[in-house]
Design a protein around this motif. Structure first.
Motif, PDB file in Angstrom:
ATOM      1  N   TYR A 139     118.999  30.026   6.120  1.00 29.97           N
ATOM      2  CA  TYR A 139     118.890  30.630   4.786  1.00 29.97           C
ATOM      3  C   TYR A 139     119.119  32.121   4.984  1.00 29.97           C
ATOM      4  CZ  TYR A 139     117.163  31.504   0.035  1.00 29.97           C
ATOM      5  OH  TYR A 139     117.052  31.864  -1.279  1.00 29.97           O
ATOM      6  N   VAL A 140     120.278  32.617   4.539  1.00 33.71           N
ATOM      7  CA  VAL A 140     120.713  33.970   4.858  1.00 33.71           C
ATOM      8  C   VAL A 140     120.670  34.842   3.605  1.00 33.71           C
ATOM      9  CG1 VAL A 140     122.525  35.375   5.910  1.00 33.71           C
ATOM     10  CG2 VAL A 140     122.250  32.981   6.603  1.00 33.71           C
ATOM     11  N   PHE A 141     119.868  35.885   3.642  1.00 28.65           N
ATOM     12  CA  PHE A 141     119.887  36.881   2.580  1.00 28.65           C
ATOM     13  C   PHE A 141     121.047  37.837   2.846  1.00 28.65           C
ATOM     14  CE2 PHE A 141     115.382  35.624   2.669  1.00 28.65           C
ATOM     15  CZ  PHE A 141     115.192  35.314   1.337  1.00 28.65           C
ATOM     16  N   VAL A 142     121.898  38.032   1.859  1.00 26.05           N
ATOM     17  CA  VAL A 142     123.043  38.925   2.025  1.00 26.05           C
ATOM     18  C   VAL A 142     123.007  39.971   0.926  1.00 26.05           C
ATOM     19  CG1 VAL A 142     124.664  37.536   3.357  1.00 26.05           C
ATOM     20  CG2 VAL A 142     124.405  37.077   0.928  1.00 26.05           C
ATOM     21  N   ALA A 143     122.952  41.235   1.344  1.00 27.19           N
ATOM     22  CA  ALA A 143     122.870  42.369   0.429  1.00 27.19           C
ATOM     23  C   ALA A 143     123.565  43.557   1.063  1.00 27.19           C
ATOM     24  CB  ALA A 143     121.408  42.722   0.121  1.00 27.19           C
ATOM     25  N   PRO A 144     124.103  44.470   0.240  1.00 30.71           N
ATOM     26  CA  PRO A 144     124.736  45.663   0.815  1.00 30.71           C
ATOM     27  C   PRO A 144     123.772  46.487   1.654  1.00 30.71           C
ATOM     28  CG  PRO A 144     125.306  45.437  -1.505  1.00 30.71           C
ATOM     29  CD  PRO A 144     124.222  44.439  -1.227  1.00 30.71           C
ATOM     30  N   LYS A 145     122.491  46.468   1.297  1.00 27.16           N
ATOM     31  CA  LYS A 145     121.487  47.234   2.035  1.00 27.16           C
ATOM     32  C   LYS A 145     120.292  46.334   2.319  1.00 27.16           C
ATOM     33  CE  LYS A 145     122.765  51.384  -0.611  1.00 27.16           C
ATOM     34  NZ  LYS A 145     122.274  52.400  -1.579  1.00 27.16           N
ATOM     35  N   ILE A 146     119.935  46.232   3.577  1.00 28.23           N
ATOM     36  CA  ILE A 146     118.751  45.478   3.990  1.00 28.23           C
ATOM     37  C   ILE A 146     117.725  46.464   4.521  1.00 28.23           C
ATOM     38  CG2 ILE A 146     117.830  43.652   5.465  1.00 28.23           C
ATOM     39  CD1 ILE A 146     119.828  42.575   3.508  1.00 28.23           C
ATOM     40  N   GLY A 147     116.556  46.494   3.931  1.00 25.14           N
ATOM     41  CA  GLY A 147     115.527  47.437   4.352  1.00 25.14           C
ATOM     42  C   GLY A 147     115.017  47.157   5.758  1.00 25.14           C
ATOM     43  N   VAL A 193     104.599  23.610   6.425  1.00 21.84           N
ATOM     44  CA  VAL A 193     105.142  22.881   7.579  1.00 21.84           C
ATOM     45  C   VAL A 193     106.600  23.258   7.833  1.00 21.84           C
ATOM     46  CG1 VAL A 193     103.552  20.955   7.267  1.00 21.84           C
ATOM     47  CG2 VAL A 193     105.787  20.913   6.115  1.00 21.84           C
ATOM     48  N   SER A 194     107.071  24.279   7.161  1.00 20.62           N
ATOM     49  CA  SER A 194     108.467  24.702   7.281  1.00 20.62           C
ATOM     50  C   SER A 194     108.650  25.677   8.437  1.00 20.62           C
ATOM     51  CB  SER A 194     108.921  25.363   5.975  1.00 20.62           C
ATOM     52  OG  SER A 194     110.205  25.917   6.112  1.00 20.62           O
ATOM     53  N   ASP A 195     109.825  25.645   9.048  1.00 24.44           N
ATOM     54  CA  ASP A 195     110.191  26.578  10.114  1.00 24.44           C
ATOM     55  C   ASP A 195     110.758  27.838   9.476  1.00 24.44           C
ATOM     56  OD1 ASP A 195     111.111  27.956  12.285  1.00 24.44           O
ATOM     57  OD2 ASP A 195     112.473  26.390  13.005  1.00 24.44           O
ATOM     58  N   PHE A 196     110.019  28.924   9.522  1.00 21.82           N
ATOM     59  CA  PHE A 196     110.443  30.157   8.871  1.00 21.82           C
ATOM     60  C   PHE A 196     111.509  30.916   9.656  1.00 21.82           C
ATOM     61  CE2 PHE A 196     107.484  29.264   5.747  1.00 21.82           C
ATOM     62  CZ  PHE A 196     107.383  30.268   4.794  1.00 21.82           C
ATOM     63  N   SER A 197     111.871  30.421  10.833  1.00 20.57           N
ATOM     64  CA  SER A 197     112.952  31.070  11.578  1.00 20.57           C
ATOM     65  C   SER A 197     114.305  30.817  10.919  1.00 20.57           C
ATOM     66  CB  SER A 197     112.986  30.580  13.030  1.00 20.57           C
ATOM     67  OG  SER A 197     113.339  29.208  13.101  1.00 20.57           O
ATOM     68  N   ARG A 198     114.345  29.921   9.947  1.00 24.82           N
ATOM     69  CA  ARG A 198     115.593  29.667   9.220  1.00 24.82           C
ATOM     70  C   ARG A 198     115.997  30.873   8.367  1.00 24.82           C
ATOM     71  NH1 ARG A 198     115.190  24.916   7.404  1.00 24.82           N
ATOM     72  NH2 ARG A 198     112.977  24.501   7.868  1.00 24.82           N
ATOM     73  N   PHE A 199     115.047  31.718   8.021  1.00 26.51           N
ATOM     74  CA  PHE A 199     115.325  32.855   7.147  1.00 26.51           C
ATOM     75  C   PHE A 199     115.848  34.035   7.964  1.00 26.51           C
ATOM     76  CE2 PHE A 199     112.068  30.359   4.970  1.00 26.51           C
ATOM     77  CZ  PHE A 199     112.741  30.097   3.777  1.00 26.51           C
ATOM     78  N   GLU A 200     116.946  34.596   7.524  1.00 26.44           N
ATOM     79  CA  GLU A 200     117.582  35.723   8.217  1.00 26.44           C
ATOM     80  C   GLU A 200     118.318  36.593   7.213  1.00 26.44           C
ATOM     81  OE1 GLU A 200     121.482  34.411  10.236  1.00 26.44           O
ATOM     82  OE2 GLU A 200     120.245  32.581  10.239  1.00 26.44           O
ATOM     83  N   ALA A 201     118.793  37.746   7.687  1.00 29.60           N
ATOM     84  CA  ALA A 201     119.559  38.654   6.836  1.00 29.60           C
ATOM     85  C   ALA A 201     120.933  38.868   7.458  1.00 29.60           C
ATOM     86  CB  ALA A 201     118.838  39.989   6.674  1.00 29.60           C
ATOM     87  N   GLY A 202     121.964  38.849   6.615  1.00 31.77           N
ATOM     88  CA  GLY A 202     123.314  39.084   7.108  1.00 31.77           C
ATOM     89  C   GLY A 202     123.525  40.549   7.455  1.00 31.77           C
TER      90      GLY A 202
END
Length: 376
Positions: A139-147, A193-202
């Motif tokens: 699950y990839v968050f994609v934004a021009p600016k990532i804090g 019970v979810s694996d939160f390592s799925r979340f990342e930022a582009g």
């Protein structure tokens, strides 16, 4: 998209909708009013996109991730996106199988954890309610600016999980209004019970580097096309896909020099027909190479648009009365070499052989005919 939406939607709603030396000569100084403004880099241009255009850019990028092994990529954004703007599927089962999710955010400010928590809740709710069968692999968050705070948090999945649940508890009275009928409890139960390592930022630099390899980059940013590869040698014998335009040339040689219209070999040994046949075949292959270059470098339909421009520029010449097919062939090829091709981006790399070769591609489809009335 950019505003968190309620997840209380019906599961029946559709899911898919590339310094001189100092001079002693007088120097002319250009005033600020006369000077051209500096051009923006692709990275700078991205900050000025609308939310919809940003999602289109991300869709283009994901479409170009050939090494990822995606079998399909779809844009699912909208008011009921269920936590996924762009979905990339690794199997024909789509969201019922292994899939990746790209969530697009385009704000003036850098993306923060507070913006991502509602999206994390939304995707868990969508799966808990079986709007998607399984959670995305990535699950990839994609934004021009990532804090920086979000980057650091995403690097620690356990801390991300902890802060997510702290946010959910603090805002429970508000979010329970959006997730009624036990939806909130089911979503949070799945999240536990979810694996939160799925979340990342582009990473925007990586995204731009990869986007530059797609056919969409030149059109979106107005950059120069990459260099064309060197031409490969023309095969000694015509291939099946050359049959029609070669036959048209044989008709020309038969009419002009009496060569057999059924024998490319006879034309090849003729002192003039053989040389001409070789030249025309080299041009055809040059145009075929341009077709393949266009497939990998510019959006679909760009090469076909160039073909259409050439056709419109020469067809009236082809329709004129000529004393022979040889005269018609020569006149059409000359017109193709001299015509203006408009603003098609491929004009940057087109040469005279490409223009001739496109004429033979058109002859291969019987859109141009050299010997009028020839029935072969």
């Amino acid at each position: 998209m950019n505003v968190a939406q309620s997840s209380s939607v019906s599961p029946d709603e559709p899911l898919f909708t590339r310094l001189p030396e100092p001079s002693q000569a007088p120097v002319t100084v250009v005033t600020p009013m006369m000077a051209l403004p500096p051009s923006l880099t692709p990275k700078q241009l991205l900050t000025h996109l609308s939310a919809d255009a940003w999602e289109e850019f991300i869709y283009e990028w994901v479409m170009g991730l050939k090494e990822a092994g995606y079998v399909d990529v779809v844009s699912m954004g909208g008011s009921n996106d269920r936590g996924a703007d762009v979905a990339a599927f690794l199997t024909a089962q789509k969201t019922d199988g292994v899939w990746d999710c790209f969530q697009c955010k385009h704000y003036e400010r850098a993306l923060s954890p507070a913006v991502t928590f509602p999206e994390i809740l939304k995707i868990h709710s969508a799966v808990a309610e079986q709007q998607y069968k399984v959670l995305p692999r990535r699950y990839v968050f994609v934004a021009p600016k990532i804090g920086a705070s979000l980057v650091q948090l995403l690097a620690k999945p356990s801390a991300l999980r902890s802060q997510f649940f702290a946010w959910a508890e603090k805002n429970k009275d508000r979010i329970v209004v959006e997730y009624q009928g036990g939806m909130l409890e089911r979503a949070l139960g799945l999240a536990r019970v979810s694996d939160f390592s799925r979340f990342e930022a582009g990473n925007l630099d990586t995204i731009l580097e990869q986007h530059a390899t797609t056919p969409y980059h030149v059109r979106r940013f107005g950059t120069q096309l990459p260099d064309r590869p060197a031409s490969e040698p023309t095969p000694p014998e015509p291939a099946p896909n050359e049959a029609r335009y070669v036959q048209q040339l044989l008709d020309v040689y038969h009419e002009k020099w009496g060569c057999s219209p059924a024998s490319p070999a006879e034309a090849k040994v003729h002192p003039r027909a053989g040389r001409n046949l070789q030249n025309q075949r080299e041009a055809f292959y040059r145009a075929e190479q341009l077709r393949m270059f266009a497939r990998d470098s510019v959006p679909p339909g760009t090469f076909e648009s160039l073909q259409t421009a050439v056709y419109k520029g020469v067809v009236e010449v082809e329709e004129d009365d000529f004393t022979s097919g040889w005269a018609r062939l020569k006149a059409v090829l000359a017109a193709a070499r001299e015509m203006q091709l408009g603003n098609n981006v491929l004009v940057q790399v087109v040469d005279s052989d490409d223009r001739k070769g496109i004429c033979h591609q058109l002859a291969n489809e019987d859109r141009l005919t050299w010997v009028q009335g020839a029935d072969r």
